[in-house]
Motif scaffolding. Sequence first.
Motif, mmCIF file in Angstrom:
data_model
loop_
_atom_site.group_PDB
_atom_site.id
_atom_site.type_symbol
_atom_site.label_atom_id
_atom_site.label_comp_id
_atom_site.label_asym_id
_atom_site.label_seq_id
_atom_site.Cartn_x
_atom_site.Cartn_y
_atom_site.Cartn_z
ATOM 1 N N GLY A 100 2.202 -3.916 4.292
ATOM 2 C CA GLY A 100 1.760 -2.597 4.759
ATOM 3 C C GLY A 100 0.248 -2.489 4.911
ATOM 4 N N ARG A 102 2.679 5.913 -3.093
ATOM 5 C CA ARG A 102 3.788 6.677 -3.692
ATOM 6 C C ARG A 102 3.655 6.776 -5.212
ATOM 7 N N GLN A 119 -9.081 -2.283 9.216
ATOM 8 C CA GLN A 119 -8.542 -2.846 7.969
ATOM 9 C C GLN A 119 -8.502 -4.369 8.015
ATOM 10 N N THR A 169 0.838 -1.209 0.000
ATOM 11 C CA THR A 169 0.000 0.000 0.000
ATOM 12 C C THR A 169 0.870 1.255 0.000
ATOM 13 N N GLN A 193 1.348 9.922 9.223
ATOM 14 C CA GLN A 193 0.056 9.424 9.707
ATOM 15 C C GLN A 193 -0.529 8.445 8.712
ATOM 16 N N ARG A 204 -3.220 -2.288 8.617
ATOM 17 C CA ARG A 204 -2.486 -1.555 9.645
ATOM 18 C C ARG A 204 -3.384 -1.106 10.778
ATOM 19 N N ARG A 254 6.275 7.751 13.086
ATOM 20 C CA ARG A 254 5.743 6.538 12.451
ATOM 21 C C ARG A 254 5.864 5.337 13.388
HETATM 22 P P1 ADP Z 1 6.937 2.205 6.146
HETATM 23 O O1 ADP Z 1 8.179 2.187 5.309
HETATM 24 O O2 ADP Z 1 6.924 3.286 7.177
HETATM 25 O O3 ADP Z 1 6.525 0.882 6.678
HETATM 26 P P2 ADP Z 1 5.059 2.304 3.886
HETATM 27 O O4 ADP Z 1 5.921 2.567 2.726
HETATM 28 O O5 ADP Z 1 4.443 0.960 4.029
HETATM 29 O O6 ADP Z 1 5.780 2.739 5.225
HETATM 30 O O7 ADP Z 1 3.877 3.403 3.912
HETATM 31 C C1 ADP Z 1 4.159 4.783 3.863
HETATM 32 C C2 ADP Z 1 2.943 5.594 4.278
HETATM 33 O O8 ADP Z 1 1.809 5.248 3.454
HETATM 34 C C3 ADP Z 1 2.448 5.366 5.716
HETATM 35 O O9 ADP Z 1 3.177 6.118 6.668
HETATM 36 C C4 ADP Z 1 0.997 5.816 5.571
HETATM 37 O O10 ADP Z 1 0.866 7.215 5.544
HETATM 38 C C5 ADP Z 1 0.609 5.289 4.218
HETATM 39 N N1 ADP Z 1 0.050 3.912 4.310
HETATM 40 C C6 ADP Z 1 0.622 2.775 3.822
HETATM 41 N N2 ADP Z 1 -0.154 1.710 4.090
HETATM 42 C C7 ADP Z 1 -1.221 2.170 4.779
HETATM 43 C C8 ADP Z 1 -2.366 1.565 5.364
HETATM 44 N N3 ADP Z 1 -2.574 0.237 5.307
HETATM 45 N N4 ADP Z 1 -3.266 2.353 6.008
HETATM 46 C C9 ADP Z 1 -3.083 3.668 6.061
HETATM 47 N N5 ADP Z 1 -2.032 4.314 5.574
HETATM 48 C C10 ADP Z 1 -1.097 3.574 4.917
#
Ligand code: ADP
Length: 190
Positions: free
Chosen positions: A84, A36, A91, A31, A57, A87, A144
Amino acid sequence: MRLLLMGPPGAGKGTQAVDLATSIGGAHISTGDMFRENLANETDLGKLAKQYMDAGQYVPDEVTNGMVRNRLAEPDAAAFVLDGYPRTADQVVELDDILASLGAKLDGVISLVVEDREELVQRMIKRAETSGRADDTEEVIRHRQDVYDAETAALVPLYRDHGILHEVDGIGTIDEVAARIAAVVDSLRG
Ligand code: ADP
């Protein structure tokens, strides 16, 4: 095979998820990557997600859930590694519903365990040198971790109760951790 890969930010999920998806012949569905991509393509979804992501967030569940529901309905998602997501507790419920509507269920949840918060923060600060991610500043990185502890850590015992949790030590080289994950996948293949 349908797998979840869980773990705190910095545990190495993304790295391991790519190889794991290849080894099971499934799609790697991240996700974070999907948000991104939307951000890079300046879609409405990307613009909405950006304000949350930059602050460390979570993007609201309504948005994230819809995105995952559509992705899991695509033909290449018959086997997958989900990275991801979920979370939040909501969900988890949503994912069960999505999978039930597809006549599918999870085969296993692999949780990468890294207890040492400073280890995680230092790994991410190092990654920040090359990631170019707006959410890779030390302040946002620490936030985070807090959000993970508050919202996501509780999902691990939940999946343990479901009897599908497999914990893997996330400390070691990428290859060492990959070998531990491969052993779990072998055990799931039976
Ligand atoms: P990390 O490298 O911090 O594990 P990710 O690349 O998986 O982060 O995700 C980056 C951002 O995308 C999160 O900080 C959040 O804002 C958003 N995001 C990713 N997955 C989710 C999800 N399942 N629910 C809500 N927001 C998400």
